[in-house]
Write an enzyme that holds these catalytic residues in place. Structure first.
Site, PDB file in Angstrom:
ATOM      1  N   HIS A  15      38.135  55.385  36.621  1.00  0.00           N
ATOM      2  CA  HIS A  15      38.825  54.470  36.814  1.00  0.00           C
ATOM      3  C   HIS A  15      39.624  54.014  36.819  1.00  0.00           C
ATOM      4  O   HIS A  15      40.526  53.632  37.333  1.00  0.00           O
ATOM      5  CB  HIS A  15      37.515  53.770  37.460  1.00  0.00           C
ATOM      6  CG  HIS A  15      37.453  52.625  35.682  1.00  0.00           C
ATOM      7  ND1 HIS A  15      36.611  53.140  34.889  1.00  0.00           N
ATOM      8  CD2 HIS A  15      38.557  51.782  35.065  1.00  0.00           C
ATOM      9  CE1 HIS A  15      37.401  52.047  33.729  1.00  0.00           C
ATOM     10  NE2 HIS A  15      37.984  51.388  33.960  1.00  0.00           N
ATOM     11  N   ASP A  45      31.840  58.132  36.131  1.00  0.00           N
ATOM     12  CA  ASP A  45      32.928  57.194  35.752  1.00  0.00           C
ATOM     13  C   ASP A  45      32.954  58.131  34.557  1.00  0.00           C
ATOM     14  O   ASP A  45      33.424  57.699  33.609  1.00  0.00           O
ATOM     15  CB  ASP A  45      32.645  56.131  35.667  1.00  0.00           C
ATOM     16  CG  ASP A  45      34.410  55.211  34.619  1.00  0.00           C
ATOM     17  OD1 ASP A  45      35.099  55.706  35.366  1.00  0.00           O
ATOM     18  OD2 ASP A  45      34.846  54.112  35.112  1.00  0.00           O
ATOM     19  N   SER A  64      38.142  50.425  28.673  1.00  0.00           N
ATOM     20  CA  SER A  64      37.944  51.277  28.931  1.00  0.00           C
ATOM     21  C   SER A  64      38.406  52.964  29.018  1.00  0.00           C
ATOM     22  O   SER A  64      39.292  53.219  28.702  1.00  0.00           O
ATOM     23  CB  SER A  64      38.625  51.435  31.047  1.00  0.00           C
ATOM     24  OG  SER A  64      38.045  49.709  31.227  1.00  0.00           O
TER      25      SER A  64
END
EC number: 3.4.21.73
Length: 442
Positions: free
Chosen positions: A235, A286, A387
């Site tokens: 992502h 992901d 992230s």
């Protein structure tokens, strides 16, 4: 500049010379001077609006903050206030108040400059808890962060001693990657999102994106799983998939300034998971791989601040309730405008799937390809900017990349743990793309 209140409330100092005497009076508002180390705030009798610090022997500086007796540093030198002012190669340091240094993170005009030892001088300091005192040095058109020529008070180390296998500042003739090994012991306790050094998470990769105008912005974290490969989250790259847009740094612990020993890489390959998808909250599959090379075609070189992290064994994740480390440049609150400058680390505990799939948690959004982890007190968590970074757990006696920071609702929100890509479910995918090359370790 914020000042420290370290002066007595009243005294008189008389200074004489051969031509007469000049009376200096300590002001009742002596704290306005911010004198340290027993210095006294004084003013001239006939110029009471002119104040300065009168320093005791061995101390100098506008606030008596410079200790001329300090010829070596203790620990990592965070408290060093001596007068060393050259790098290990003998180049002079730039003054902390020079116009060019003011553009950097650490300079003499910071509100906390006095506490950090920064001021109108060019003496070596360690305001950000690196390995030893450092300074900015002008090399050509660039300003570089350079370690200083100042010895450790322990006496076992000069600026570059022979390697003895224990000294953290020595340089061995040959260093090899040993996944999951780091110079500092694992800190499996809640640390509240405290700043950390890259040596504590030497596999951490900082990923930046270039923009057309020449600017560079931080994107996501990642983890070094072999000398040429970094794993992150899809992502992070789904909206900008050109590998040429990205830069990867290893060995870096500050967001916008260089760290001694860091390495910079171009992205040779950017591989996003072909089955990645996202709904209103969750990210599925992901995971992403980045093959990295320097501009000279090299992969990562092992050091105290650059190391690989072990991949987990198949179906051998850490048990639920285990303590794991997370690290990154993530925001402390999603509403924050800027990312923190210093790398931060905290510790969370793995939450069982049964608990994480409860309706008041995330329900069916959480799949078996995901892991949940949270601080039991809901005070610390991964957040925006973390992230792609690692969730590192101790598995079968070694540190492993158990998860990849993926998604979650808010940050450190009660009953809303961070959700991580479960790396053990993607080992086949990783090996398919990486192949048997480059020293992947389990």
């Amino acid at each position: 500049m914020r000042v420290l209140r370290a002066c007595l409330s009243l005294c008189v100092l008389v200074v004489s010379d051969s031509k007469g005497s000049h009376e200096l009076h300590q002001e009742s508002g002596a704290s306005n001077c911010g004198c340290l180390n027993g210095g006294k705030c004084v003013s001239y009798k006939y110029f009471s609006n002119i104040q300065r610090c009168s320093c005791p022997k061995k101390f100098q500086g506008e606030h008596c903050e410079i200790d001329t007796s300090q010829t070596c540093f203790e620990g990592n030198g965070h408290s060093y206030r001596g007068k060393a002012n050259t790098n290990t190669g003998g180049r002079p340091c730039l003054p902390w108040n020079s116009a060019t240094v003011l553009l950097n993170t650490y300079h003499a005009h910071r509100p906390d400059a006095l506490q950090l030892g920064l001021g109108k001088h060019n003496y070596c300091r360690n305001p950000d808890n690196q390995r030893r005192p450092w300074c900015y040095v002008q090399v050509g058109l660039k300003q570089l962060v350079q370690e200083c020529m100042v010895p450790n008070c322990s006496g076992g180390e000069s600026h570059r001693p022979a390697y003895d296998g224990k000294n953290p500042f020595s340089t061995p003739e040959k260093v090899e990657f040993q996944c999951g090994q780091k110079a500092l012991r694992p800190r499996f306790k809640i640390v509240g999102g405290k700043s950390t050094t890259i040596e504590n998470q030497p596999w951490f990769a900082a990923i930046y994106r270039r923009h057309r105008g020449g600017s560079v912005t931080y994107v996501c974290g990642g983890s070094l799983i072999s000398p040429c490969w970094v794993v992150s989250a899809t992502h992070c790259f789904i909206n900008y998939q050109q590998k040429e847009d990205y830069i990867v740094y290893l060995g870096r612990q500050t967001l916008h300034s260089s760290t001694h020993g860091e390495m910079k890489f171009e992205v040779e390959k950017l591989i996003l998971h072909e089955d990645y998808s996202a709904d209103s909250l969750a990210h599925h599959n992901d995971i992403a791989l980045l093959k990295i090379r320097t501009d000279k075609g090299q992969c990562a070189q092992p050091s105290r601040s650059i190391q690989t992290i072990c991949l987990p064994p198949v179906n051998g994740d850490a048990h639920f309730g285990a303590s794991c480390e997370i690290v990154g440049f993530g925001k402390e609150d999603p509403s924050d405008y800027l990312y923190p400058e210093q790398l931060k680390m905290t510790v969370v505990k793995l939450v069982s799937h049964r608990e994480c799939q409860q309706p008041h948690y995330y329900g069916s959004e959480v799949t078996t390809k995901m892991l949940c982890a949270a601080d039991p007190q809901w005070k610390t968590d991964s957040c925006q900017g973390d992230s792609g970074g690692p969730l590192v757990c101790s598995t079968q006696g070694r540190l492993t990349l158990t998860g990849i920071v993926s998604w979650g609702r808010e940050c450190a929100m009660k009953d809303k743990p961070g959700v991580y890509t479960r790396v053990s479910r993607f080992l086949t995918w990783i090996h398919t793309h990486v192949g048997g090359e480059n020293g992947l370790a389990h």
